[in-house]
Design an enzyme around this catalytic site. Structure first.
Site, mmCIF file in Angstrom:
data_model
loop_
_atom_site.group_PDB
_atom_site.id
_atom_site.type_symbol
_atom_site.label_atom_id
_atom_site.label_comp_id
_atom_site.label_asym_id
_atom_site.label_seq_id
_atom_site.Cartn_x
_atom_site.Cartn_y
_atom_site.Cartn_z
ATOM 1 N N GLU A 41 -2.780 -0.017 -6.163
ATOM 2 C CA GLU A 41 -4.082 0.042 -5.490
ATOM 3 C C GLU A 41 -5.032 -1.012 -6.056
ATOM 4 O O GLU A 41 -5.746 -1.692 -5.306
ATOM 5 C CB GLU A 41 -4.679 1.435 -5.681
ATOM 6 C CG GLU A 41 -6.107 1.582 -5.189
ATOM 7 C CD GLU A 41 -6.842 2.681 -5.935
ATOM 8 O OE1 GLU A 41 -8.078 2.609 -5.999
ATOM 9 O OE2 GLU A 41 -6.181 3.593 -6.468
ATOM 10 N N ASP A 45 -6.446 -3.999 -3.646
ATOM 11 C CA ASP A 45 -7.878 -4.153 -3.398
ATOM 12 C C ASP A 45 -8.289 -5.616 -3.508
ATOM 13 O O ASP A 45 -9.021 -6.141 -2.660
ATOM 14 C CB ASP A 45 -8.654 -3.294 -4.402
ATOM 15 C CG ASP A 45 -10.155 -3.500 -4.308
ATOM 16 O OD1 ASP A 45 -10.749 -3.088 -3.306
ATOM 17 O OD2 ASP A 45 -10.727 -4.082 -5.244
ATOM 18 N N ASP A 114 -6.915 4.258 -0.609
ATOM 19 C CA ASP A 114 -6.187 3.814 -1.807
ATOM 20 C C ASP A 114 -4.724 3.531 -1.488
ATOM 21 O O ASP A 114 -4.147 2.541 -1.971
ATOM 22 C CB ASP A 114 -6.264 4.882 -2.900
ATOM 23 C CG ASP A 114 -7.649 5.009 -3.509
ATOM 24 O OD1 ASP A 114 -8.505 4.154 -3.227
ATOM 25 O OD2 ASP A 114 -7.878 5.977 -4.262
ATOM 26 N N GLU A 117 -4.331 0.180 0.345
ATOM 27 C CA GLU A 117 -4.423 -0.931 -0.603
ATOM 28 C C GLU A 117 -3.139 -1.060 -1.420
ATOM 29 O O GLU A 117 -2.664 -2.176 -1.691
ATOM 30 C CB GLU A 117 -5.620 -0.736 -1.525
ATOM 31 C CG GLU A 117 -6.955 -0.914 -0.821
ATOM 32 C CD GLU A 117 -8.141 -0.562 -1.694
ATOM 33 O OE1 GLU A 117 -9.257 -1.024 -1.374
ATOM 34 O OE2 GLU A 117 -7.967 0.177 -2.690
#
Length: 227
Positions: A41, A45, A114, A117
């Site tokens: 994650e 991101d 999450d 990502e």
């Protein structure tokens, strides 16, 4: 949007994983034990932010930095990513611990965003940046097309600050009232206070920033009503 996600076959949005274990890890929440998706994650991101920034920079040559920044923030915020995840039916493919399954974690925005990502990072690690770009950006085409340059709304905290500065009034104070919930499902309660006129409102969110934005939006509504 077709789901394009098959955990068993190791396929996501047209990308067939050479290492299906990466996709499995990306879809595994920490509540289900290790290896889970938190590190993926983190990487996803950063990758998604860069890809969205690149496509906005290319497609909107006349947009200034502020417009580009607000557009990127709109596209990668938690609720926007959760919407994409729902279109992909990501929730049905998540691996959750018993507690999260019972509480409906597969529907929660924070868990869905999450996971998306994390899957993006998994695609990148399984291939390369060009493949990741070609796989991921089509998922955001509709959302990008829906944004019009120059019409990207400023966030509530920025709008409140500018409203106060234009009237030479003190800036708001944000107070953290509480922080609760399990480590992976925090809930923050924040109060936004305008001391000079005794106006205050509360906001709640899965991050302190989200709670502050909600509180600022509520204060703006109170200011509008008082005019």
């Amino acid at each position: 949007m077709a789901t394009g996600l098959d955990r068993q076959q190791g396929r996501f949005a047209g990308h067939v994983f050479r290492d299906p274990g990466l996709l499995q890890q990306a879809l595994t929440h920490r509540s289900a034990g290790a290896p889970h998706n938190e590190r993926l994650e983190f990487l996803g991101d950063a990758i998604l932010g860069a890809l969205i920034a690149e496509v906005l920079f290319t497609r909107w040559p006349a947009a200034d930095e502020g417009t580009l920044t607000r557009a990127r923030a709109e596209l990668v915020r938690e609720s926007s990513l959760a919407a994409v995840a729902r279109e992909l039916d990501l929730g049905a493919r998540l691996v959750l611990g018993p507690g999260e399954m019972k509480s409906g974690g597969h529907r929660r925005d924070s868990i869905l965003s999450d996971a998306l990502e994390a899957v993006i990072a998994a695609v990148y690690l399984d291939s390369d940046l060009d493949t990741c770009r070609a796989t991921v950006l089509p998922l955001f085409d509709r959302a990008i097309a829906a944004l019009a340059t120059g019409r990207i709304a400023k966030d509530a905290k920025t709008r409140l600050q500018e409203w106060l500065q234009a009237r030479q009034r003190p800036l708001p104070v944000y107070e953290l009232l509480s922080e609760g919930g399990e480590e992976h499902a925090k809930v923050f309660l924040v109060r936004c206070v305008l001391a000079d006129v005794s106006i205050a409102a509360e906001g709640e969110g899965t991050s302190r920033r989200a709670a502050e934005q909600q509180a600022a939006e509520a204060v703006l509504g109170m200011l509008d009503a008082s005019r």
